[in-house]
Design a protein around this motif. Structure first.
Motif, PDB file in Angstrom:
ATOM      1  N   LEU A 182       0.833  -1.201   0.000  1.00 48.98           N
ATOM      2  CA  LEU A 182       0.000   0.000   0.000  1.00 48.98           C
ATOM      3  C   LEU A 182       0.865   1.247   0.000  1.00 48.98           C
ATOM      4  O   LEU A 182       0.463   2.300   0.463  1.00 48.98           O
ATOM      5  N   ALA A 183       2.076   1.091  -0.497  1.00 49.84           N
ATOM      6  CA  ALA A 183       2.958   2.250  -0.559  1.00 49.84           C
ATOM      7  C   ALA A 183       2.367   3.296  -1.488  1.00 49.84           C
ATOM      8  O   ALA A 183       1.702   2.949  -2.459  1.00 49.84           O
ATOM      9  N   PRO A 184       2.597   4.546  -1.171  1.00 48.37           N
ATOM     10  CA  PRO A 184       2.025   5.601  -2.004  1.00 48.37           C
ATOM     11  C   PRO A 184       2.500   5.488  -3.448  1.00 48.37           C
ATOM     12  O   PRO A 184       3.663   5.201  -3.688  1.00 48.37           O
ATOM     13  N   GLN A 185       1.612   5.666  -4.346  1.00 48.36           N
ATOM     14  CA  GLN A 185       1.969   5.596  -5.767  1.00 48.36           C
ATOM     15  C   GLN A 185       1.999   7.009  -6.336  1.00 48.36           C
ATOM     16  O   GLN A 185       2.939   7.745  -6.159  1.00 48.36           O
TER      17      GLN A 185
END
Lengths: 305, 481
Positions: B23-26
């Motif tokens: 769920l790392a920021p994209q």
């Protein structure tokens, strides 16, 4: 007199219960925020429930002084000064636990501009789908209490870029909420909400909206509205916030509160800034009778200054 | 600036929960892109360190207070504002010639001042209009009839002797009932001349000199109004508005102004009005009673003077939501006490009045568009006796007077431009009255307004038909403070 005193006493008791409950919820929310590791990511509905509570239902009641600055596309400014009083109805401890979708009552008193001075406005909010709010407007020059039609909740509130629905809250039950995991950040949960029944909500005008909810406080910081083409055309943004501490029978509760916000029409460039000052919660004397029709002609002076 | 930086730092150090794997920021959401429009104020500098999402507002790091403050805060309004009011220039002109009147119906400069003071639980209110009128005849000040250069709109003191009771004493504007510009149980004085001539609708209500006592209890609320001396309408007298004179059998104007015999004895000519009301789940129910006199002339004495015969009114109303709009119904029974049998030709007969109304906004068609419709019936009791005793040559009124009204309101330009049209139409009288109006709020102080009062009718003697030579257009400019 005896009757009134009794009502007051009852109100105080229920209010206190509400405050305690709110305090419990608050700490629960903060714990949840701190603990949620990979396994404990809250569901979209849970986030919506807490965000809705933080934005609209904190405390059994509340009061704020509001300055509204309305800028049209040409940059012309108009202002409104008002006091908003709010009380959950029935008291918070009786509100449906699943979602904060209970009734509320609002009383609004206008100071400026001069043409609306002494005007007052009473709303009995019924956020359940299919129900319309009850709204009354008092026109002092005519000593007239008008009943206002409320079919269209997405109509401008006193000429600003905020809709009635933005001020009193859109029912979460009207939309389907989805947590956008890949857009959520260390600070924010990002939710995408889509109206459940487009046909029934023909007047809604948006295809969906996204909300950035602050993870630590559950305060919605930004809401962006998108049209069918996916273009953002309207944006709400919190510009300043404050954690308001309220003492409730020896227990301190903290209510994160937006104190400055902006609603912008991205198509025209017009926007409205709201500033909340003197935000107070859980006022013992903000009793039920303040939210009755009598207050329209007889303003609750002790809550206005 | 510092606050915002501190806020960011605080959140970084606070260790906002790490996002779960995957769920790392994209991409940064559109919202965080450099905003177009106004510059970002101090304290809200773009959050470069942000991993996406909007900049966090100041104040979310604990006790830091908001640094976004309105300049208006410095001179914020108090409750109540000490002195408020407006200056207004307003003119209206007839669109046709009337041999009985001047061409202009109104040319006035008005200063309204309102002062409200709150002292030791007492609220004192004085609202008065000072006016210069280029059209009317110079008249001595008459506070009862609203003549002359001073019109005292309110001079009252209000207080709450108990939590469940309010009292307002003195000159005040009073209104109740559910009709929109139609009055059944509202027996407080009206100023029809102001209404027809193009003044602001505020002036349709004339002040009463009265005591109003309101009682609030759970099962029922009550308002009692005692007017110790009869306060008639500021009725049509022919001075500015020509009317049908039944004795002369024609429309007359200034040369044949009504002479009236207004009862004016203190206490003997008193009026009582009562309203009992309650709200049941958003539905407003009310019952009304009135013991006094017809408010506008409703008879003639032997000398040909207009009279205000004794009248009782009993009525009820209901108002609530229906089908997304507001529905209302109201009924009133007018008992003309000096002509209970209906056979006295010099006194108006008893009446039954009925009103049904519905108002709704129409988002399906357009935003800020509201439509209101009303049906109103005035049913004359004992119509056959009325006809039998009517003097020869006087045109008879119908037994039933039906009136339909339609109100259309459309707001534009952030509700600063308001277009409205209110229409009365009577199929039984074959007459109509249209009130088109355009208002534009230039800024927080200035308002400009234009409109008309259009009377249409086929007969001289009907309610709106008699006024057809008074059709006028008006314009006004107001500065409010």
């Amino acid at each position: 007199m005896a009757r009134i005193t009794r009502i007051r006493a009852m109100a105080t008791v229920t209010l206190a219960a509400g405050v305690l409950l709110a305090a419990a919820r608050m700490s629960e929310a903060q714990d949840a925020a701190k603990d949620d590791g990979a396994a404990k990511m809250p569901t979209a509905d849970e986030i919506v429930r807490r965000a809705n509570h933080t934005a609209y239902y904190q405390g059994g009641n509340g009061s704020a002084r509001v300055t509204m600055s309305i800028y049209d596309a040409e940059g012309n400014k108009r202002t409104r000064e008002l006091t908003i009083l709010r009380r959950n109805w029935p008291d918070e401890d009786e509100v449906d636990d699943e979602m904060f979708t209970g009734d509320q009552r609002f009383y609004v008193y206008f100071y400026r501009p001069p043409d609306v001075n002494k005007m007052s406005f009473l709303v009995w909010k019924h956020p359940q789908p299919g129900k319309n709010d009850d709204r009354w407007l008092y026109v002092p020059d005519l000593n007239l209490v008008r009943r206002i039609s409320s079919t269209d909740k997405r109509t401008s509130f006193v000429g600003s870029h905020y809709y009635y629905e933005d001020v009193s809250g859109r029912s979460p039950q009207l939309d389907t909420h989805e947590l956008l995991a890949d857009e959520s950040t260390g600070k924010y949960y990002v939710l995408k909400s889509t109206p459940k029944d487009i046909e029934a909500n023909k007047t809604v005008k948006f295809a969906s909206y996204k909300t950035w909810v602050h993870k630590d406080t559950y305060l919605p910081i930004q809401t962006s509205y998108y049209d069918e083409d996916g273009t953002e055309y309207r944006r709400y943004q919190v510009r300043a916030a404050n954690v308001v501490k309220t003492d409730a029978q020896g227990n301190e509760v903290s209510y994160p509160t937006a104190t400055a916000s902006r609603m912008k029409d991205l198509k025209t460039g017009g926007y409205t800034d709201l500033e909340y000052t003197d935000v107070e919660y859980n006022l013992a004397d903000l009793v039920k009778s303040v939210f009755e029709q009598r207050s329209l002609k007889n303003p609750p002076r002790e809550h206005l200054d | 600036m510092l606050l915002a930086v501190a806020a960011c730092a605080a959140f970084g150090a606070d260790g906002a929960p790490d996002l779960p794997a995957g769920l790392a920021p994209q991409t940064r959401p559109a919202a965080s892109e450099s905003p177009s429009g106004p510059a970002v104020p101090d304290g809200l500098v773009a959050d470069e360190a942000s991993d996406g999402g909007p900049a966090l507002p100041s104040g979310l790091d604990g006790d830091a207070t908001s640094d976004v403050r309105a300049d208006a805060d410095a001179e914020r309004a108090t409750f109540p504002l000490e002195v408020t009011g407006f200056v207004e220039f307003r003119g209206s002109v007839r669109t046709q010639h009337d041999p009985g009147q001047r061409q202009a119906s109104l040319g006035e400069t008005r200063l309204q001042l309102e002062l409200q003071e709150y002292v030791e639980g007492l609220t004192f209110t004085v609202r008065t209009d000072l006016l210069y009128d280029a059209v009317g005849e110079r008249q001595a000040i008459d506070l009862e009839r609203g003549r002359g250069w001073l019109d005292l709109r309110e001079a009252s003191v209000a207080f709450d002797p108990a939590d469940w009771m309010s009292v307002k004493f003195g000159r005040q504007i009073l209104t109740w009932g559910t009709g929109d510009l139609l009055f059944l149980n509202d027996m407080f004085p009206k100023d029809w001349q102001s209404f027809f001539v193009g003044r602001d609708v505020e002036y349709l209500k004339a002040p009463s000199d009265a005591v109003k006592i309101s009682i609030f209890t759970d099962p029922l609320n009550a308002d009692v109004v005692f007017t110790p001396r009869f306060d008639p309408d500021r009725f049509i007298q022919g001075r500015r508005i020509s009317y049908y004179n039944a004795t002369l059998g024609r429309i007359v104007g200034r040369g044949n102004a009504v002479t009236a015999n207004v009862p004016d004895a203190w206490f003997r000519d008193a009026e009582w009005a009562l309203r009992l009301w309650r709200n049941v789940g958003g539905v407003e129910l009310a019952g009304y009673g009135y013991w006094g006199r017809w408010k506008s002339p409703a008879g003639q004495d032997a000398g040909g003077r207009a009279t205000f015969p004794r009248l009782n009114v009993y009525g009820a109303s209901v108002r609530g939501q229906l089908g997304g709009g507001i529905a209302n119904a109201e009924a009133a029974y007018y008992v003309s006490r000096e002509d209970r049998s209906g056979s006295n030709p010099l006194v108006d007969n008893s009446q039954f009045r009925l009103l049904v109304g519905y108002e709704r906004d129409l988002p399906e068609i357009a935003r800020d568009l509201t439509v209101g419709v009303q049906y109103y019936l005035e049913w004359m009791m004992d119509h056959s006796r009325y006809e039998r005793t009517l003097p020869a040559g006087v045109p008879a009124a119908e037994q039933d007077r039906h009136v339909l009204t339609v109100r259309l309101t459309k707001k534009l330009m952030n509700q600063n431009l308001i277009l409205s049209l209110f229409t009365y139409y009577s199929p039984s009288d074959e007459d109509a009255y249209l009130r088109p109006r355009v208002t534009y709020k230039i800024d927080d102080h200035w308002t400009v307004e234009a409109g008309g009062n259009v009377f249409v009718g086929s007969h001289d003697h009907t309610f709106f038909g008699q006024f057809r030579r008074n059709t006028n257009v008006y314009a006004a400019l107001r500065y409010a403070f």
